[in-house]
Design a protein around this motif. Structure first.
Motif, PDB file in Angstrom:
ATOM      1  N   UNK A 236       7.100   7.752  -9.657  1.00  0.00           N
ATOM      2  CA  UNK A 236       6.533   9.453  -9.589  1.00  0.00           C
ATOM      3  C   UNK A 236       5.127   9.434  -9.045  1.00  0.00           C
ATOM      4  N   UNK A 237       5.122  10.252  -8.803  1.00  0.00           N
ATOM      5  CA  UNK A 237       2.782  10.850  -9.072  1.00  0.00           C
ATOM      6  C   UNK A 237       2.729  10.799  -6.918  1.00  0.00           C
ATOM      7  N   UNK A 238       1.510  11.251  -6.877  1.00  0.00           N
ATOM      8  CA  UNK A 238       1.313  12.246  -5.655  1.00  0.00           C
ATOM      9  C   UNK A 238       0.989  10.569  -4.410  1.00  0.00           C
ATOM     10  N   UNK A 239       1.459   9.510  -4.591  1.00  0.00           N
ATOM     11  CA  UNK A 239       1.571   8.176  -3.790  1.00  0.00           C
ATOM     12  C   UNK A 239       3.028   7.781  -3.806  1.00  0.00           C
ATOM     13  N   UNK A 240       3.793   9.008  -3.869  1.00  0.00           N
ATOM     14  CA  UNK A 240       5.947   8.460  -4.192  1.00  0.00           C
ATOM     15  C   UNK A 240       6.136   7.020  -3.202  1.00  0.00           C
TER      16      UNK A 240
ATOM     17  N   UNK B 177      -4.935   7.794   1.901  1.00  0.00           N
ATOM     18  CA  UNK B 177      -4.377   6.875   0.493  1.00  0.00           C
ATOM     19  C   UNK B 177      -3.244   7.060   0.285  1.00  0.00           C
ATOM     20  N   UNK B 178      -2.401   8.600   0.527  1.00  0.00           N
ATOM     21  CA  UNK B 178      -0.749   8.428  -0.302  1.00  0.00           C
ATOM     22  C   UNK B 178       0.169   7.979   1.158  1.00  0.00           C
ATOM     23  N   UNK B 179      -0.478   7.066   2.083  1.00  0.00           N
ATOM     24  CA  UNK B 179       0.297   6.660   3.579  1.00  0.00           C
ATOM     25  C   UNK B 179       1.094   5.701   2.186  1.00  0.00           C
ATOM     26  N   UNK B 180       2.226   4.863   2.653  1.00  0.00           N
ATOM     27  CA  UNK B 180       2.354   3.941   2.489  1.00  0.00           C
ATOM     28  C   UNK B 180       2.053   2.854   2.011  1.00  0.00           C
ATOM     29  N   UNK B 181       1.397   2.379   3.283  1.00  0.00           N
ATOM     30  CA  UNK B 181       0.710   0.999   3.479  1.00  0.00           C
ATOM     31  C   UNK B 181      -0.709   1.251   3.880  1.00  0.00           C
ATOM     32  N   UNK B 182      -1.187   0.467   4.005  1.00  0.00           N
ATOM     33  CA  UNK B 182      -2.474  -0.030   4.003  1.00  0.00           C
ATOM     34  C   UNK B 182      -2.744   0.615   5.405  1.00  0.00           C
ATOM     35  N   UNK B 183      -2.089   0.111   6.820  1.00  0.00           N
ATOM     36  CA  UNK B 183      -2.278   0.496   7.693  1.00  0.00           C
ATOM     37  C   UNK B 183      -0.912  -0.486   8.394  1.00  0.00           C
ATOM     38  N   UNK B 184      -1.065  -0.924  10.053  1.00  0.00           N
ATOM     39  CA  UNK B 184      -0.307  -1.749  10.696  1.00  0.00           C
ATOM     40  C   UNK B 184      -1.240  -2.215  11.650  1.00  0.00           C
ATOM     41  N   UNK B 185      -0.193  -3.377  12.172  1.00  0.00           N
ATOM     42  CA  UNK B 185      -0.574  -4.491  12.981  1.00  0.00           C
ATOM     43  C   UNK B 185       1.013  -4.646  13.747  1.00  0.00           C
ATOM     44  N   UNK B 186       0.470  -4.144  15.142  1.00  0.00           N
ATOM     45  CA  UNK B 186       2.390  -4.437  15.399  1.00  0.00           C
ATOM     46  C   UNK B 186       1.537  -4.811  17.384  1.00  0.00           C
ATOM     47  N   UNK B 187       2.620  -5.524  17.324  1.00  0.00           N
ATOM     48  CA  UNK B 187       2.713  -6.032  19.355  1.00  0.00           C
ATOM     49  C   UNK B 187       3.791  -5.943  19.787  1.00  0.00           C
ATOM     50  N   UNK B 188       4.079  -5.146  21.446  1.00  0.00           N
ATOM     51  CA  UNK B 188       5.514  -4.936  21.232  1.00  0.00           C
ATOM     52  C   UNK B 188       5.412  -5.672  22.782  1.00  0.00           C
TER      53      UNK B 188
END
Lengths: 324, 255
Positions: free
Chosen positions: A263-267, A230-241
């Protein structure tokens, strides 16, 4: 055009319904959901009728349905909708086994209805732009892919195998397999995978690595997981190289964001401002039904992506390469 | 030609590596990719030399492409694992390049902080040279020292007649770590490291962490110091068995 929605069990249903609301030529004529509380709530939210009976819902005068049930119920709902003559957009994965997927494709064909699978990543602008670059020959011949689709544990029925058919590997492999097949125009023939559960103390898989070989010799690595917390800055990722003979190009479908510090747990939060790929998917489906054209993402696309995800489980179980 | 790199007094005791000179004199020579050496954080006295003839009593640093290992028989050598000879390795110490990078050392300590780690490790390297499986074998030695013995190594090579060459290695470590390491042998140099652990994520990309813009002004994210090489190198005979095992594995599957 009149469209109905079957089940809001999958969270994408909300985004798809929001997308329908944005289209002037579409009317959301009703919602079927066997979860009475949820069904009534969403019907009220989207100001449409609620149905607790599938038969009554499918008897409605409408062109198409969008199915967002638990994975295990896709087959039942697709077959019923097809027999009722409704065109169908079905959430991914198409099914939980190949026999069901094939039956769904066959029944839709027999009843002359469109079956499109919901792979919204195809409607991400950077993903589409990379497709154009590949088609224009800017990368040369494709040598290899490196892809990721990592997110948070969705919980609920997703972690109940009898309802979902599989965990993170099923949930997060099919999108990028579909994109690789779309870019390359060739099929995957060999799958070697490691599937395990690391992050959430659940019985179902939440981590997986897949190593893939295509029929034309292209190789690929894929990372599918529910590793983001939850504290990660975004939901997740979708990447392709994409490693090409002329150049290597990497695309991050969720890169268009600004950083928000609070300010808070998810800064730190990444605030996405890029194009809404779910809206792109819905608009494409509506256009497909309107013009009675072939769907841009077919049932067979859904089946081939499912085949790879299922092979990953088999490979991990057998500790061996699986040939398709 | 000898160029003296005068540095402040070392804070680590490197006395064992300094030689007294005189008859039968043996020097200490570190072979390294000079573009990778960070002289600012190198604290020991080191002579940068371009020939064995110029080796003096200090520690000498030479570009790894300057000579054959046979020319160094009379000296104590520090070499990257990619140059590891199969025999005649008296006085040869071996270092793994990946393990010298400060970003890697920091990441390693974070991963190890809470004991036995579980998670997904991904390393992606673009290497500015022709296909070299020794680089992969060296990296796998580093990973096995971090995560333990791999129970599975699965390797895929791109088609031989295509350029660039690409290699994918998938590993499963018995302790609960799965890993993908991907290599493209091309005309640039970059390293990307990702660790998805339990409630812990590490992300590093040498291109993104470059303090310069334009990035071409420095190779800082991919530099390490001589101190680290001397501190971490191991005798060749200790490194060789594992290195050869991995070198063999990157040609196929070992389970």
């Amino acid at each position: 055009m009149k469209i109905g929605m079957m089940s809001f069990a999958h969270m994408h249903a909300y985004s798809y319904a929001d997308s329908l609301m944005k289209l002037d030529n579409v009317e959301l004529v009703g919602i079927f959901d066997d979860d009475l509380t949820r069904g009534k709530e969403v019907a009220e939210k989207y100001q449409t009728a609620y149905y607790d009976s599938q038969d009554a819902f499918l008897a409605l005068d409408m062109d198409a349905v969008i199915i967002c049930s638990e994975n295990i119920r896709h087959k039942e709902m697709v077959l019923n909708a097809a027999k009722a003559g409704k065109h169908i957009l079905c959430e991914k994965p198409i099914a939980t086994n190949l026999a069901d997927a094939q039956e769904m494709i066959d029944v839709c064909e027999d009843n002359g209805v469109i079956l499109q699978i919901a792979f919204p990543v195809r409607f991400s602008t950077p993903i589409q732009q990379l497709k154009e670059l590949i088609d224009q020959g800017e990368l040369g011949d494709i040598v290899a892919f490196r892809t990721t689709n990592r997110g948070q544990n969705p919980g609920g029925w997703f972690i109940e195998e009898d309802l979902s058919g599989g965990g993170a590997v099923l949930d997060h492999t099919v999108h990028m397999v579909d994109i690789m097949r779309w870019y390359l125009g060739h099929e995957i023939t060999e799958v070697r995978a490691i599937v395990d559960s690391y992050f959430h103390g659940v019985d179902i898989d939440d981590a997986g690595l897949l190593t893939l070989e295509f029929e034309n010799g292209v190789i690929a690595s894929h990372d599918a997981s529910w590793s983001r917390f939850n504290e990660y800055p975004t939901w997740g990722d979708v990447t392709i190289e994409v490693v090409g003979t002329k150049q290597t190009v990497k695309v991050d479908a969720l890169k268009e964001h600004f950083r928000l510090f609070t300010s808070g747990q998810k800064s730190l939060s990444n605030v996405f401002y890029g194009n809404d790929m779910d809206f792109g998917l819905i608009r494409d489906f509506v256009d497909c039904v309107e013009k009675r054209r072939d769907p841009s993402i077919t049932g067979m696309d859904g089946l081939k992506a499912l085949e790879v995800a299922l092979a990953a489980y088999e490979s991990s179980e057998k500790k061996a390469k699986v040939s398709l | 030609m000898t160029r003296r790199k005068q540095m402040k007094k070392p804070y680590v005791d490197y006395g064992n590596y300094y030689n007294k000179g005189g008859e039968g004199y043996m020097g200490t020579i570190v072979l390294a990719n000079m573009e990778r050496i960070d002289f600012v954080t190198t604290t020991i006295d080191v002579d940068v030399v371009d020939s064995v003839a110029n080796v003096r009593k200090n520690i000498s640093l030479m570009n790894l492409n300057t000579a054959s290992l046979l020319d160094f028989n009379d000296h104590t050598l520090f070499i990257p694992a990619t140059l590891l000879p199969k025999e005649n390795f008296n006085h040869v110490n071996v270092y793994h390049e990946l393990a010298q990078y400060p970003f890697f050392q920091q990441a390693q300590s974070v991963i190890q902080e809470n004991g036995a780690a579980k998670g997904v490790f991904r390393l992606r390297r673009v290497v500015n040279e022709e296909k070299n499986t020794a680089i992969i074998a060296s990296d796998l030695c580093v990973l096995s020292s971090l995560f333990g013995e791999p129970a599975l190594i699965h390797v895929l090579h791109s088609q031989a007649n295509t350029h660039p060459n690409h290699v994918i290695v998938m590993l499963h470590f018995a302790g609960g770590v799965m890993a993908h390491v991907d290599y493209t042998f091309s005309n640039k140099e970059s390293i990307e490291l990702e660790w998805s652990g339990v409630q812990q994520i590490i992300e590093f990309h040498s291109d993104e962490m470059n303090p310069f813009d334009p990035k071409s002004f420095t190779t800082l994210p991919l530099q390490y110091n001589v101190d680290s090489i001397l501190r971490n190198a191991e005798p060749a005979e200790q490194v060789l068995p594992k290195f050869q095992e991995f070198l063999q594995a990157v040609g196929g599957v070992v389970e």
